[in-house]
Design a protein around this motif. Structure first.
Motif, PDB file in Angstrom:
ATOM      1  N   GLY A   1       0.886  -1.187  -0.022  1.00  0.00           N
ATOM      2  CA  GLY A   1      -0.111   0.111   0.080  1.00  0.00           C
ATOM      3  C   GLY A   1       0.723   1.274  -0.026  1.00  0.00           C
ATOM      4  N   THR A   2       2.177   1.135  -0.072  1.00  0.00           N
ATOM      5  CA  THR A   2       2.900   2.384  -0.161  1.00  0.00           C
ATOM      6  C   THR A   2       2.893   3.372  -1.368  1.00  0.00           C
ATOM      7  OG1 THR A   2       5.036   1.190  -0.682  1.00  0.00           O
ATOM      8  CG2 THR A   2       4.756   1.597   1.748  1.00  0.00           C
ATOM      9  N   TYR A   3       2.732   2.467  -2.430  1.00  0.00           N
ATOM     10  CA  TYR A   3       2.488   3.038  -3.677  1.00  0.00           C
ATOM     11  C   TYR A   3       0.752   3.583  -3.683  1.00  0.00           C
ATOM     12  CZ  TYR A   3       2.582   4.498  -8.693  1.00  0.00           C
ATOM     13  OH  TYR A   3       2.314   5.183  -9.668  1.00  0.00           O
ATOM     14  N   LYS A   4       0.697   4.888  -3.899  1.00  0.00           N
ATOM     15  CA  LYS A   4      -0.541   5.453  -3.422  1.00  0.00           C
ATOM     16  C   LYS A   4      -1.445   5.347  -4.760  1.00  0.00           C
ATOM     17  CE  LYS A   4       1.164   8.699  -0.176  1.00  0.00           C
ATOM     18  NZ  LYS A   4       1.472  10.099   0.432  1.00  0.00           N
ATOM     19  N   ILE A   5      -1.093   5.379  -6.114  1.00  0.00           N
ATOM     20  CA  ILE A   5      -1.887   5.494  -7.175  1.00  0.00           C
ATOM     21  C   ILE A   5      -2.096   3.876  -7.772  1.00  0.00           C
ATOM     22  CG2 ILE A   5      -2.457   6.450  -9.261  1.00  0.00           C
ATOM     23  CD1 ILE A   5      -0.520   8.665  -8.389  1.00  0.00           C
ATOM     24  N   GLN A   6      -2.844   3.334  -7.172  1.00  0.00           N
ATOM     25  CA  GLN A   6      -3.331   2.011  -7.460  1.00  0.00           C
ATOM     26  C   GLN A   6      -4.829   1.662  -7.477  1.00  0.00           C
ATOM     27  OE1 GLN A   6      -3.212  -1.222  -4.491  1.00  0.00           O
ATOM     28  NE2 GLN A   6      -1.397   0.174  -3.478  1.00  0.00           N
ATOM     29  N   ARG A   7      -5.205   0.434  -8.265  1.00  0.00           N
ATOM     30  CA  ARG A   7      -6.640   0.150  -8.363  1.00  0.00           C
ATOM     31  C   ARG A   7      -6.769  -1.307  -8.542  1.00  0.00           C
ATOM     32  NH1 ARG A   7      -7.279   0.960 -14.301  1.00  0.00           N
ATOM     33  NH2 ARG A   7      -5.289   0.504 -14.949  1.00  0.00           N
ATOM     34  N   PRO A   8      -8.040  -1.717  -8.428  1.00  0.00           N
ATOM     35  CA  PRO A   8      -8.338  -3.150  -8.547  1.00  0.00           C
ATOM     36  C   PRO A   8      -8.517  -3.564 -10.039  1.00  0.00           C
ATOM     37  CG  PRO A   8     -10.302  -2.128  -7.673  1.00  0.00           C
ATOM     38  CD  PRO A   8      -9.290  -0.995  -7.764  1.00  0.00           C
ATOM     39  N   PHE A   9      -8.215  -4.901 -10.444  1.00  0.00           N
ATOM     40  CA  PHE A   9      -8.485  -5.377 -11.504  1.00  0.00           C
ATOM     41  C   PHE A   9      -9.634  -6.152 -11.067  1.00  0.00           C
ATOM     42  CE2 PHE A   9      -4.417  -5.199 -14.360  1.00  0.00           C
ATOM     43  CZ  PHE A   9      -4.914  -3.824 -14.714  1.00  0.00           C
ATOM     44  N   VAL A  10     -10.945  -5.898 -11.675  1.00  0.00           N
ATOM     45  CA  VAL A  10     -12.068  -6.803 -11.128  1.00  0.00           C
ATOM     46  C   VAL A  10     -12.834  -7.411 -12.405  1.00  0.00           C
ATOM     47  CG1 VAL A  10     -14.440  -6.333 -10.257  1.00  0.00           C
ATOM     48  CG2 VAL A  10     -12.544  -4.735  -9.462  1.00  0.00           C
ATOM     49  N   ILE A  11     -13.097  -8.830 -12.030  1.00  0.00           N
ATOM     50  CA  ILE A  11     -14.092  -9.521 -12.727  1.00  0.00           C
ATOM     51  C   ILE A  11     -15.318  -9.326 -12.448  1.00  0.00           C
ATOM     52  CG2 ILE A  11     -14.665 -11.871 -13.842  1.00  0.00           C
ATOM     53  CD1 ILE A  11     -11.698 -12.673 -13.697  1.00  0.00           C
ATOM     54  N   VAL A  12     -16.259  -8.807 -13.308  1.00  0.00           N
ATOM     55  CA  VAL A  12     -17.452  -8.380 -12.673  1.00  0.00           C
ATOM     56  C   VAL A  12     -18.591  -9.589 -13.272  1.00  0.00           C
ATOM     57  CG1 VAL A  12     -19.365  -6.761 -12.804  1.00  0.00           C
ATOM     58  CG2 VAL A  12     -17.183  -6.033 -13.190  1.00  0.00           C
ATOM     59  N   THR A  13     -19.352 -10.071 -12.196  1.00  0.00           N
ATOM     60  CA  THR A  13     -20.408 -11.117 -12.228  1.00  0.00           C
ATOM     61  C   THR A  13     -21.786 -10.530 -11.795  1.00  0.00           C
ATOM     62  OG1 THR A  13     -19.855 -12.162 -10.313  1.00  0.00           O
ATOM     63  CG2 THR A  13     -18.773 -13.169 -12.225  1.00  0.00           C
ATOM     64  N   LYS A  14     -22.758 -11.423 -11.928  1.00  0.00           N
ATOM     65  CA  LYS A  14     -24.107 -10.813 -11.444  1.00  0.00           C
ATOM     66  C   LYS A  14     -24.524 -11.765 -10.593  1.00  0.00           C
ATOM     67  CE  LYS A  14     -28.308  -8.448 -12.885  1.00  0.00           C
ATOM     68  NZ  LYS A  14     -29.371  -8.022 -14.184  1.00  0.00           N
ATOM     69  N   GLU A  15     -25.241 -11.430  -9.648  1.00  0.00           N
ATOM     70  CA  GLU A  15     -25.851 -12.455  -8.560  1.00  0.00           C
ATOM     71  C   GLU A  15     -27.008 -12.968  -9.412  1.00  0.00           C
ATOM     72  OE1 GLU A  15     -27.053 -10.279  -5.202  1.00  0.00           O
ATOM     73  OE2 GLU A  15     -25.148 -10.012  -4.437  1.00  0.00           O
ATOM     74  N   GLY A  16     -27.098 -14.333  -9.237  1.00  0.00           N
ATOM     75  CA  GLY A  16     -28.355 -15.176  -9.864  1.00  0.00           C
ATOM     76  C   GLY A  16     -28.015 -15.457 -11.286  1.00  0.00           C
ATOM     77  N   ALA A  17     -27.168 -14.662 -11.792  1.00  0.00           N
ATOM     78  CA  ALA A  17     -26.816 -15.290 -13.305  1.00  0.00           C
ATOM     79  C   ALA A  17     -26.202 -16.644 -13.265  1.00  0.00           C
ATOM     80  CB  ALA A  17     -26.113 -14.189 -13.885  1.00  0.00           C
ATOM     81  N   GLU A  18     -26.667 -17.350 -14.281  1.00  0.00           N
ATOM     82  CA  GLU A  18     -26.106 -18.794 -14.230  1.00  0.00           C
ATOM     83  C   GLU A  18     -24.968 -18.806 -15.319  1.00  0.00           C
ATOM     84  OE1 GLU A  18     -27.478 -23.452 -15.346  1.00  0.00           O
ATOM     85  OE2 GLU A  18     -29.106 -21.914 -15.091  1.00  0.00           O
ATOM     86  N   MET A  19     -23.920 -19.428 -14.829  1.00  0.00           N
ATOM     87  CA  MET A  19     -22.858 -19.443 -15.736  1.00  0.00           C
ATOM     88  C   MET A  19     -22.668 -20.760 -16.675  1.00  0.00           C
ATOM     89  SD  MET A  19     -19.507 -18.104 -13.610  1.00  0.00           S
ATOM     90  CE  MET A  19     -19.487 -16.826 -12.701  1.00  0.00           C
ATOM     91  N   SER A  20     -22.132 -20.667 -17.703  1.00  0.00           N
ATOM     92  CA  SER A  20     -21.975 -22.077 -18.291  1.00  0.00           C
ATOM     93  C   SER A  20     -20.856 -22.585 -17.809  1.00  0.00           C
ATOM     94  CB  SER A  20     -21.486 -21.782 -19.699  1.00  0.00           C
ATOM     95  OG  SER A  20     -20.295 -20.978 -19.836  1.00  0.00           O
ATOM     96  N   ALA A  21     -20.723 -23.880 -17.977  1.00  0.00           N
ATOM     97  CA  ALA A  21     -19.703 -24.825 -17.587  1.00  0.00           C
ATOM     98  C   ALA A  21     -18.326 -24.102 -17.806  1.00  0.00           C
ATOM     99  CB  ALA A  21     -19.818 -26.271 -17.816  1.00  0.00           C
ATOM    100  N   GLN A  22     -18.097 -23.876 -19.072  1.00  0.00           N
ATOM    101  CA  GLN A  22     -16.726 -23.417 -19.287  1.00  0.00           C
ATOM    102  C   GLN A  22     -16.433 -21.944 -18.728  1.00  0.00           C
ATOM    103  OE1 GLN A  22     -19.112 -23.974 -21.389  1.00  0.00           O
ATOM    104  NE2 GLN A  22     -19.445 -22.448 -23.059  1.00  0.00           N
ATOM    105  N   THR A  23     -17.768 -21.173 -18.413  1.00  0.00           N
ATOM    106  CA  THR A  23     -17.500 -19.793 -18.000  1.00  0.00           C
ATOM    107  C   THR A  23     -16.917 -20.026 -16.470  1.00  0.00           C
ATOM    108  OG1 THR A  23     -18.891 -18.751 -19.303  1.00  0.00           O
ATOM    109  CG2 THR A  23     -18.577 -17.701 -17.433  1.00  0.00           C
ATOM    110  N   GLU A  24     -17.714 -20.806 -15.602  1.00  0.00           N
ATOM    111  CA  GLU A  24     -17.569 -20.891 -14.387  1.00  0.00           C
ATOM    112  C   GLU A  24     -16.167 -21.732 -13.965  1.00  0.00           C
ATOM    113  OE1 GLU A  24     -19.803 -23.279 -10.251  1.00  0.00           O
ATOM    114  OE2 GLU A  24     -20.388 -23.436 -12.488  1.00  0.00           O
ATOM    115  N   ALA A  25     -15.752 -22.505 -14.694  1.00  0.00           N
ATOM    116  CA  ALA A  25     -14.370 -23.346 -14.466  1.00  0.00           C
ATOM    117  C   ALA A  25     -13.399 -22.025 -14.959  1.00  0.00           C
ATOM    118  CB  ALA A  25     -14.281 -24.529 -15.797  1.00  0.00           C
TER     119      ALA A  25
END
Length: 286
Positions: free
Chosen positions: A238-262
């Motif tokens: 945390g000492t380098y101040k200018i940073q951000r997260p890389f986020v994979i966005v999903t949606k609650e309740g949305a069903e994933m395909s087998a390959q997507t979930e894997a």
């Protein structure tokens, strides 16, 4: 004699039934093995942040190598597009190089942080300025500081390069430097690569870009911020101040395909950590 023939026929029938039984068992066992070991197939569509393209490229290539029936497609468009794609289901996974906003979470979107990324402040390689404070960076991008001589460089106008509205990199940069809606840019570009090229081609330029995209680039230098370099260790602690997260966005309740979930489960696990690190980002899985 008839009794003997009857015994022979009974024995033959028993042998035949046993053979059929064994063959049936073999077929059943073979089908079970095929089902249990069946390979994944299909596509996984990932869409959003261009800053995540290198990390996602490493992950998609390895996953497709390990699962030859699966094609993982990674497309840009920016973080806002990634969030929207996850919300409306036009992509299997959204990509955002920023934290989700409260109103986005209220839509049922889930923030899955796959890595951390330092936003490197870059100048042309011929620029003598090697360190700036967050305050100085803010003043440069808002037009309060306009000449390199004001921050220890050679006299000359500063050319300020940034990203377009909706960019996760811009959103992260502006939120950290407190410059939202007040940046005065000489060039507003639509990709990380374009920012790097613009700074490389202009000795007076300053810009910002994902650490994962800057490493190994000739013609540009990532300066230290408040004396701290942008690196994996300084991002994690945390000492380098200018940073951000890389986020994979999903949606609650949305069903994933087998390959997507894997793919999602693997990308979020420690098994993918080395690849994320090779791509220049900092893995978060422990």
């Amino acid at each position: 004699m008839k009794k003997f023939i009857a015994m022979l026929m009974a024995g033959a029938m028993a042998f035949s039934l046993a053979a059929c039984g064994n063959q049936s068992a073999e077929n059943t066992q073979s089908g079970s093995d095929k089902t249990d070991g069946s390979e994944l197939s299909g596509t996984v569509m990932c869409l959003g942040s261009t800053s995540m393209s290198k990390v996602m490229g490493y992950l998609s290539e390895q996953f497709s190598t390990d699962n030859s029936g699966v094609t993982v497609s990674v497309e840009g468009g920016g973080s806002s597009a990634g969030v929207e794609a996850a919300a409306n289901g036009t992509a299997d996974l959204g990509l955002a190089s920023r934290a989700l906003k409260d109103e986005e979470k209220e839509q049922g979107l889930v923030e899955n942080i796959v890595a951390l990324d330092g936003i490197a402040i870059i100048v042309n390689a011929d620029n003598a300025v090697a360190d700036l404070s967050v305050e100085q960076i803010s003043k440069i991008f808002t037009g309060e500081i306009t000449d390199w001589s004001e921050v220890g460089g050679e006299a000359g106008d500063i050319a300020v390069i940034g990203r377009e509205a909706g960019s996760g990199t811009r959103d992260g940069f502006e939120s950290i430097t407190e410059t939202a809606d007040s940046c005065k840019l000489d060039q507003e570009l639509t990709s990380t690569g374009a920012v790097i090229e613009a700074v490389r081609g202009n000795a007076a330029a300053i810009g910002y870009a994902s650490l994962s995209e800057v490493e190994g680039q000739d013609g540009v230098s990532a300066i230290t911020v408040d004396g701290v370099e942008c690196s994996e260790s300084t991002i994690l602690d945390g000492t380098y101040k200018i940073q951000r997260p890389f986020v994979i966005v999903t949606k609650e309740g949305a069903e994933m395909s087998a390959q997507t979930e894997a793919f999602f489960d693997w990308a979020m696990s420690t098994d993918a950590a080395d690849l994320i690190r090779q791509a220049g980002a900092v893995p978060t899985a422990k």
